[in-house]
Design a protein around this motif. Structure first.
Motif, PDB file in Angstrom:
ATOM      1  N   TYR A 198      -1.099   5.439  -2.806  1.00 38.67           N
ATOM      2  CA  TYR A 198       0.912   6.346  -2.402  1.00 38.67           C
ATOM      3  C   TYR A 198       1.450   4.673  -1.580  1.00 38.67           C
ATOM      4  N   GLN A 204       1.107   8.013  -7.707  1.00 39.96           N
ATOM      5  CA  GLN A 204       3.272   8.780  -8.057  1.00 39.96           C
ATOM      6  C   GLN A 204       2.777   9.903  -8.017  1.00 39.96           C
ATOM      7  N   SER A 248       6.075  11.443   0.412  1.00 41.47           N
ATOM      8  CA  SER A 248       6.926  12.041  -0.785  1.00 41.47           C
ATOM      9  C   SER A 248       6.147  12.706  -1.120  1.00 41.47           C
TER      10      SER A 248
END
Length: 343
Positions: A198, A204, A248
């Motif tokens: 990432y 992603q 994330s």
């Protein structure tokens, strides 16, 4: 079913998968001492007992047999006394052969959760799982022949996967007729190989909106096949949400509600687009129908200012009442109902 969980992070795992950091997911830094299980369990048990003791977080059948035995011995007195109904463990599919499953069966294990993640060869390779999808089918075959309940865990959004792959993997899982599923959209945890990908721009994760829509479609397909999903998304652990722990990914403390709310939105849009502007839903599901923080209701009223949503104590679960009468949430929220989208 009531669960009395014990977390054994990474215990028994032969290697580290690219996405995995169990200490953050489980909130435990190390496995419990097997000698403490009986005492801890007695403190956890309610007056009426029931439910299952669960050993989560590692690959239970990959542990040395004497260690497995020590953990199971901790639950044995409660099982023999009828204070619990059974024992649940999680394991890798390639560690569930005839010998391993027979041992579990003999020691009172009733349910096995299998870490599947995906049925795609490319996704499994990139996740460094160390097994192929055939290992899952074989594990399910052995578990079912032993009469054990089977849960499968899926992780949409891993590297190499997309929406189509996630739905293909779901269909493959449903074809095995598990007793239940868990679905954990992939998040990026610091200290993992996935985090390196990432940060290097090679991966992603799914956005939250994409993951919610995808999981809503997965929920609809599971309902159609009569397979319950007992968990959507990772639990809200302090270690998971600490500063910098999660880099994330589509995590939300109320992810399951977002999924349910999206199904309701699909159904309500289908009705509103056909002219039904006053809809009633069951009282217990009114919050989900309104959406997290009333997002569904706000979206509907932006498009249809006269739209009204009411709670009806007489409606059966997953049922809506509109001008035409009562209709099922599941029939209205079908993806083929193209009117559900505002696009």
């Amino acid at each position: 079913m009531r669960i009395y969980p014990f977390f054994i992070p990474h215990a028994g795992c032969p290697h580290r998968c690219s996405f995995c950091r169990q200490s953050q997911v489980s909130g435990r830094l190390s496995p419990p001492d097997p000698s403490t299980i009986a005492t801890q369990l007695e403190e956890m048990l309610t007056g009426q007992g029931g439910g299952e003791v669960a050993f989560y977080g590692g690959s239970f059948t990959s542990l040395p047999v004497e260690v497995q035995d020590a953990y199971l011995n901790g639950a044995a007195p409660s099982l023999a006394a009828g204070r619990i109904d059974g024992i649940r463990v999680s394991a890798r599919p390639d560690a569930l052969g005839e010998k391993e499953v027979s041992f579990l069966q003999e020691r009172g294990v009733t349910t096995v959760e299998v870490g599947v993640q995906s049925f795609s060869p490319e996704v499994l390779r990139r996740a460094e799982r160390g097994h192929d999808s055939e290992a899952v089918s074989q594990a399910v075959f052995v578990l079912r022949r032993a009469g054990l309940k089977i849960g499968l865990q899926l992780m949409p959004g891993l590297p190499g996967g997309d929406r189509a792959e996630a739905l293909r993997s779901l269909d493959a899982a449903l074809a095995l007729k598990p007793d239940f599923l868990r679905v954990y959209p992939t998040v990026v945890l610091r200290g993992t190989t996935l985090a390196e990908e990432y940060l290097a721009g090679r991966y992603q994760p799914l956005s939250l909106a994409t993951a919610v829509e995808l999981c809503a479609e997965m929920a609809w397909r599971c309902r159609a096949r009569k397979v319950p999903v007992i968990r959507w998304g990772l639990h809200n652990q302090p270690e998971l949400t600490a500063d910098g722990a999660m880099l994330s990914g589509p995590w939300h403390p109320a992810f399951g509600q977002l999924v349910r709310a999206h199904l309701w939105l699909r159904a309500l849009i289908a009705l509103a687009a056909k002219g039904d502007r006053e809809v009633s839903v069951p009282v217990a599901e009114f919050s989900d129908a309104q959406g997290h923080r009333r997002d569904n209701l706000c979206s509907l009223r932006e498009r249809y200012p006269d739209f009204a949503l009411r709670a009806d104590p007489d409606l059966a679960p997953h049922t809506l009442r509109c001008a035409a009468g009562q209709v099922s949430l599941w029939s209205l929220s079908a993806y083929s109902q193209r009117s559900w989208s505002f696009d």
